[in-house]
Design a protein around this motif. Structure first.
Motif, PDB file in Angstrom:
ATOM      1  N   ARG A  49       0.840  -1.198   0.000  1.00  0.00           N
ATOM      2  CA  ARG A  49       0.000   0.000   0.000  1.00  0.00           C
ATOM      3  C   ARG A  49       0.876   1.250   0.000  1.00  0.00           C
ATOM      4  NH1 ARG A  49      -3.056  -3.654   2.991  1.00  0.00           N
ATOM      5  NH2 ARG A  49      -5.236  -3.818   2.303  1.00  0.00           N
ATOM      6  N   THR A  61       0.929   5.636  -1.891  1.00  0.00           N
ATOM      7  CA  THR A  61       0.214   6.722  -2.557  1.00  0.00           C
ATOM      8  C   THR A  61       0.865   7.139  -3.864  1.00  0.00           C
ATOM      9  OG1 THR A  61       1.475   8.349  -1.278  1.00  0.00           O
ATOM     10  CG2 THR A  61      -0.677   7.674  -0.397  1.00  0.00           C
ATOM     11  N   VAL A  63      -0.408   1.093 -11.932  1.00  0.00           N
ATOM     12  CA  VAL A  63      -1.232   2.251 -11.593  1.00  0.00           C
ATOM     13  C   VAL A  63      -0.287   3.354 -11.110  1.00  0.00           C
ATOM     14  CG1 VAL A  63      -1.630   1.433  -9.219  1.00  0.00           C
ATOM     15  CG2 VAL A  63      -3.188   3.113 -10.243  1.00  0.00           C
ATOM     16  N   ARG A  73       0.237   7.618  -9.636  1.00  0.00           N
ATOM     17  CA  ARG A  73      -0.350   8.496  -8.613  1.00  0.00           C
ATOM     18  C   ARG A  73      -1.454   9.385  -9.167  1.00  0.00           C
ATOM     19  NH1 ARG A  73       4.712  10.367 -10.005  1.00  0.00           N
ATOM     20  NH2 ARG A  73       5.044  12.611 -10.373  1.00  0.00           N
ATOM     21  N   MET A  92      -4.272   3.688 -15.253  1.00  0.00           N
ATOM     22  CA  MET A  92      -4.191   2.267 -14.923  1.00  0.00           C
ATOM     23  C   MET A  92      -4.168   1.439 -16.196  1.00  0.00           C
ATOM     24  SD  MET A  92      -6.661   0.139 -12.276  1.00  0.00           S
ATOM     25  CE  MET A  92      -6.337   1.281 -10.923  1.00  0.00           C
ATOM     26  N   ARG A  98      -6.474   1.077  -6.883  1.00  0.00           N
ATOM     27  CA  ARG A  98      -6.413   2.471  -6.411  1.00  0.00           C
ATOM     28  C   ARG A  98      -7.783   2.863  -5.887  1.00  0.00           C
ATOM     29  NH1 ARG A  98      -7.240   7.841  -8.294  1.00  0.00           N
ATOM     30  NH2 ARG A  98      -5.721   9.321  -7.417  1.00  0.00           N
ATOM     31  N   VAL A 134      -2.906   3.562  -3.284  1.00  0.00           N
ATOM     32  CA  VAL A 134      -2.695   2.516  -4.281  1.00  0.00           C
ATOM     33  C   VAL A 134      -2.217   1.257  -3.571  1.00  0.00           C
ATOM     34  CG1 VAL A 134      -2.251   4.066  -6.211  1.00  0.00           C
ATOM     35  CG2 VAL A 134      -0.373   3.413  -4.716  1.00  0.00           C
TER      36      VAL A 134
END
Length: 594
Positions: A10, A12, A409, A411, A415, A571, A578
């Protein structure tokens, strides 16, 4: 119950998950240096050509599904080359063949992967071609540790190489022997090919898009097409036992380009699931989700129960039967009817308490299904243990290889899900001047007239390659996929049910016990079918497996960790968080990100 072997990642900033750690990290390095998801995916795609040569190559293909941060309509990148102009049923019949061989130049379609990756870079990327290809060129020229799976594949075909494919022997064997696992391996001829694509592309001008277009022209109309044409005319041994020349010409290469098209979609569980149209097997997943929804009863779909395993297996059989009758590169596809609620309800009514061994395609719009005449002959036959047609999973559960997959993916919310394959080192003899071979995707055609997947010049084979993109309220939230030929959508169905409906974390859903069936004609030479088969991971448990056998399933235990090679990224559009996961089976898939 949890099964996690690794944490769900996980962050961002961005996430990548692929079937090889070098591809994942190369793509992540692009994100770290300001590239977007599409720059990163193209970089990974070319690295996969180099580091997983037994699973994909430049002579193969790639379908992908993208949804950008600005345009949330899912689009399919068509990187599946069609049959060449000379590929007619009459030609194969004149050669005495009733199936397209599973290997050798005769089975080649027009290479689609490179042109498709470059089209993606042109339309949605931001980087220059030289920068994106730098990692692949570096690994091809300086070498990389060759994974044990590639060595195992070379070992299986070393006799073929030594006796019939001398150009492949020259690249993949040293003194007649395969490389050592994890030893450094280089392919300077392919490095030269990539360098020349870049150089000739840059000659088209300083603009990024013009350079990419210049490289595409060089691939389709320049030295690559010329070398493919010359080499295709030479006869080589193929899986039919005979020596045959290929059919791909320079004119074929120049006449086809990769393209964009709208995805096939299904509204399910408050989400939009996007797949390739029915020229690929992707809608099998959509039909299965629709039929399961029509069955109703969420408790019946608990995949840790006997009934859950039984229902998903029977629903998949129905969808895969429709694939045989209705899927293909045709203009009058009945796909809208196949995905309708009314049709799903009809199909759900066929799911009984016992395992079915019949192939039961439906009649969308009242049409009468037509199956290959060879279906009767192939029913109940199992693929030979030494078959090297499609590197996928055998009916015994033994892994002989696979395909590749990459999800990215970034920020900003861009995607992509992509499943490159074909052009495997064992597909066809190596073209020495280029450093790669053509694919053998033509084996997916039938040599019978009147079928949706009959061989026809200019028609795409009904590929098994099946990337997946999921959207919520028009915004992309999940990209996933798995190698595995006919098993790709079967394994993805289990993942989506566990993750999106069952609430498991990405990694937990990937790691949970898997299964699949081969109770339908296989897509690959020799096109066999194994009625009522159910291949399972032992971790399902003795009691559950015994219950499935009482329902009539012919169960094969494949070991505790053997089925599936899923990758996934996600996301949350509300928080920007993400996440990613990758399959631990085979010790090769990796997710990276922050």
């Amino acid at each position: 119950m949890t099964f996690t072997t690794r944490p769900t990642l996980r962050g961002t900033f961005g996430m990548v998950a692929s079937t090889h750690w070098l591809a994942s990290q190369s793509a992540m390095s692009v994100l770290e240096r300001g590239g977007n998801a599409y720059d990163a995916a193209v970089c990974a795609g070319f690295v996969l050509h180099v580091v997983e040569p037994h699973l994909n190559g430049p002579g193969g293909e790639v379908p992908a599904i993208v949804a950008t941060a600005d345009d949330h309509i899912p689009k399919v990148l068509n990187g599946q080359g069609p049959a060449p102009a000379g590929a007619t049923i009459a030609h194969f019949r004149d050669l005495g063949l009733d199936l397209v061989p599973g290997s050798g130049p005769l089975a080649a379609t027009i290479p689609g992967a490179v042109d498709a990756w470059l089209l993606l870079l042109r339309d949605h990327g931001t980087w220059r071609l030289r920068d994106v290809l730098e990692p692949a060129i570096g690994y091809a020229r300086a070498g990389h540790p060759l994974v044990p799976g590639a060595v195992a594949t070379i070992s299986k075909v070393q006799e073929l190489f030594a006796e019939h494919w001398p150009t492949s022997a020259a690249l993949w064997l040293t003194d007649g022997k395969p490389p050592t696992p994890n030893a450094m391996f280089a392919n300077p001829a392919y490095a030269d090919t990539l360098e020349r694509l870049v150089t000739e592309g840059e000659a088209a001008g300083p603009e990024r898009e013009n350079q990419i277009e210049g490289a595409r022209r060089t691939w389709r109309e320049g030295f690559v097409a010329e070398e493919v044409d010359a080499f295709s005319r030479k006869p080589f041994r193929d899986s039919s036992g005979g020596d045959h020349s290929g059919l791909v010409t320079a004119h074929d290469m120049a006449s086809w380009t990769a393209s964009w098209e709208l995805a096939a979609t299904l509204e399910w569980n408050g989400l939009t699931v996007a797949k390739t149209p029915a020229w690929g097997q992707g809608p099998v997943l959509l039909q299965s989700l629709a039929t399961l929804e029509a069955l109703g009863g969420q408790d019946d779909l608990d995949l840790s129960t006997e009934l859950g395993v039984h229902f998903t297996t029977e629903v998949l059989k129905l969808a895969l039967a429709d694939r045989e009758a209705w899927y293909g590169d045709i203009l009058d596809s009945p796909l809208p009817s196949l995905l309708s609620k009314e049709y799903a309800a009809q199909r759900a009514g066929l799911v009984g308490a016992l395992a079915s061994g019949d192939l039961r395609p439906g009649s969308p719009d009242g049409r009468t299904p037509k199956l290959p005449d060879a279906y009767t002959r192939l029913r109940g036959a199992r693929a030979a243990a030494g078959d090297t047609g499609e590197p996928t999973v055998s009916v015994t559960g033994q892994t002989r290889g696979d395909t590749c997959h990459v999800d990215v993916v970034d920020r900003w919310g861009n995607m992509i899900s992509a499943t490159p394959s074909g052009g495997w080192l064992q597909s066809s003899p190596t073209i020495p001047s280029l450093g790669f071979c053509l694919g053998s995707r033509g084996q997916m055609f039938w040599l019978e007239e009147g079928l949706t997947s009959s061989l026809m010049p200019g028609r795409r084979p009904r590929t098994t390659l099946s990337p997946t993109l999921v959207l919520r309220e028009g915004r992309p939230v999940l990209a996933c996929g798995s190698p595995g030929g006919d098993q790709q959508d079967q394994w993805q169905l289990l993942f989506l049910l566990r993750h999106l409906a069952g609430g498991l974390d990405i990694q937990d859903a990937i790691d949970a016990p898997a299964w699949h069936t081969s109770s339908f004609p296989g897509s690959f030479y020799p096109r066999t079918m194994d009625p009522r088969s159910l291949i399972v991971e032992d971790r399902l448990g003795d009691s559950l497996i015994a219950g499935l056998e009482r329902r009539g399933h012919v169960v094969t235990r494949s070991g505790p960790w053997s089925l599936g090679r899923l990758c996934a990224v996600a996301r949350d559009p509300e928080t920007g968080v993400v996440s990613a996961g990758a399959n631990p089976r085979g010790m090769q898939n990796y997710a990276v990100g922050r």
